[in-house]
Motif scaffolding. Structure first.
Motif, PDB file in Angstrom:
ATOM      1  N   LEU A 124       0.798  -1.249   0.136  1.00 34.88           N
ATOM      2  CA  LEU A 124       0.165  -0.099  -0.135  1.00 34.88           C
ATOM      3  C   LEU A 124       0.927   1.312  -0.056  1.00 34.88           C
ATOM      4  O   LEU A 124       0.423   2.344  -0.384  1.00 34.88           O
ATOM      5  N   HIS A 125       2.173   1.208   0.604  1.00 33.64           N
ATOM      6  CA  HIS A 125       2.914   2.437   0.442  1.00 33.64           C
ATOM      7  C   HIS A 125       3.481   2.765  -0.952  1.00 33.64           C
ATOM      8  O   HIS A 125       4.200   3.924  -1.219  1.00 33.64           O
ATOM      9  N   ARG A 128      -0.855   5.357  -4.521  1.00 30.53           N
ATOM     10  CA  ARG A 128      -1.534   6.517  -4.027  1.00 30.53           C
ATOM     11  C   ARG A 128      -2.810   5.969  -3.306  1.00 30.53           C
ATOM     12  O   ARG A 128      -3.768   5.503  -4.062  1.00 30.53           O
ATOM     13  N   VAL A 129      -3.117   6.125  -2.065  1.00 24.24           N
ATOM     14  CA  VAL A 129      -4.263   5.642  -1.590  1.00 24.24           C
ATOM     15  C   VAL A 129      -4.718   6.674  -0.609  1.00 24.24           C
ATOM     16  O   VAL A 129      -3.833   7.053   0.280  1.00 24.24           O
ATOM     17  N   GLU A 132      -4.654   9.385   3.286  1.00 20.01           N
ATOM     18  CA  GLU A 132      -3.275   8.818   3.471  1.00 20.01           C
ATOM     19  C   GLU A 132      -3.182   7.933   4.661  1.00 20.01           C
ATOM     20  O   GLU A 132      -2.360   7.143   4.768  1.00 20.01           O
ATOM     21  N   ALA A 135      -2.657   3.758   4.250  1.00 18.11           N
ATOM     22  CA  ALA A 135      -1.550   3.192   4.102  1.00 18.11           C
ATOM     23  C   ALA A 135      -0.975   2.469   5.333  1.00 18.11           C
ATOM     24  O   ALA A 135      -0.731   1.303   5.406  1.00 18.11           O
ATOM     25  N   ASP A 136      -0.885   3.054   6.351  1.00 21.76           N
ATOM     26  CA  ASP A 136      -0.558   2.714   7.625  1.00 21.76           C
ATOM     27  C   ASP A 136      -1.461   1.902   8.344  1.00 21.76           C
ATOM     28  O   ASP A 136      -1.102   0.862   8.767  1.00 21.76           O
ATOM     29  N   THR A 139      -2.059  -1.884   7.204  1.00 18.56           N
ATOM     30  CA  THR A 139      -0.973  -2.709   7.699  1.00 18.56           C
ATOM     31  C   THR A 139      -0.740  -3.392   9.206  1.00 18.56           C
ATOM     32  O   THR A 139      -0.104  -4.414   9.508  1.00 18.56           O
TER      33      THR A 139
END
Length: 158
Positions: A124-125, A128-129, A132, A135-136, A139
């Motif tokens: 995901l990093h 572009r998601v 923002e 992305a963290d 996971t």
């Protein structure tokens, strides 16, 4: 739909679903967008947010989804297609009943086409998601509940 134009900007109340299966998360985008988001949509007046998620998934994909526990609340400010947005987002765990496969598929939002794709959570990093924080947050195993806020972003910028 709860999307109000106020003083040249838009207030948006959005609900999204988090479907994670086999270490992949379901994301979607329009063909013209250069970023991915979680599937969902705008709440209707007097509609519970879990019902919004289930309705939007049925309308956009034809799939029956069940909204689970709320994971996140997000306050997000961004520029998209020339409009300034102030968005409040509710993010729920989501189960998709009778999921036929984890291949890419097309859906629709009105006349607009949507591309759905199962992205590896570990990657995901590298894409572009938005928002923002996703992305963290995606996971984490298990997913941790939280509240996120984002400064103003231009989603149209590459």
């Amino acid at each position: 739909m709860i999307s109000l134009r106020i003083d040249g900007a838009l207030f948006n109340y959005r609900v999204a679903g988090v479907a994670v299966l086999n270490d992949k998360v379901l994301l979607h985008k329009t063909p013209s967008d250069n970023f991915w988001t979680l599937p969902g949509g705008r709440c209707e007046l007097f509609e519970f947010s879990k019902d919004t998620l289930q309705r939007e998934m049925q309308e956009e994909t034809g799939l029956a989804a069940e909204a689970g526990e709320m994971l996140w609340v997000s306050e997000n400010f961004f520029l998209y297609n020339g409009d300034k947005y102030h968005e409040i987002g509710f993010y729920f765990e989501m189960q998709i009943r009778d999921l036929p496969h984890q291949d890419d598929f097309l859906g629709a939002e009105g006349q607009d086409e949507l591309l759905f794709h199962w992205h590896d959570v570990a990657d995901l990093h590298s894409i572009r998601v938005y928002p923002e924080f996703l992305a963290d947050a995606l996971t984490q195993n298990p997913l941790e509940k939280g509240h996120f806020s984002a400064e103003f972003r231009d989603l149209d910028a590459g």
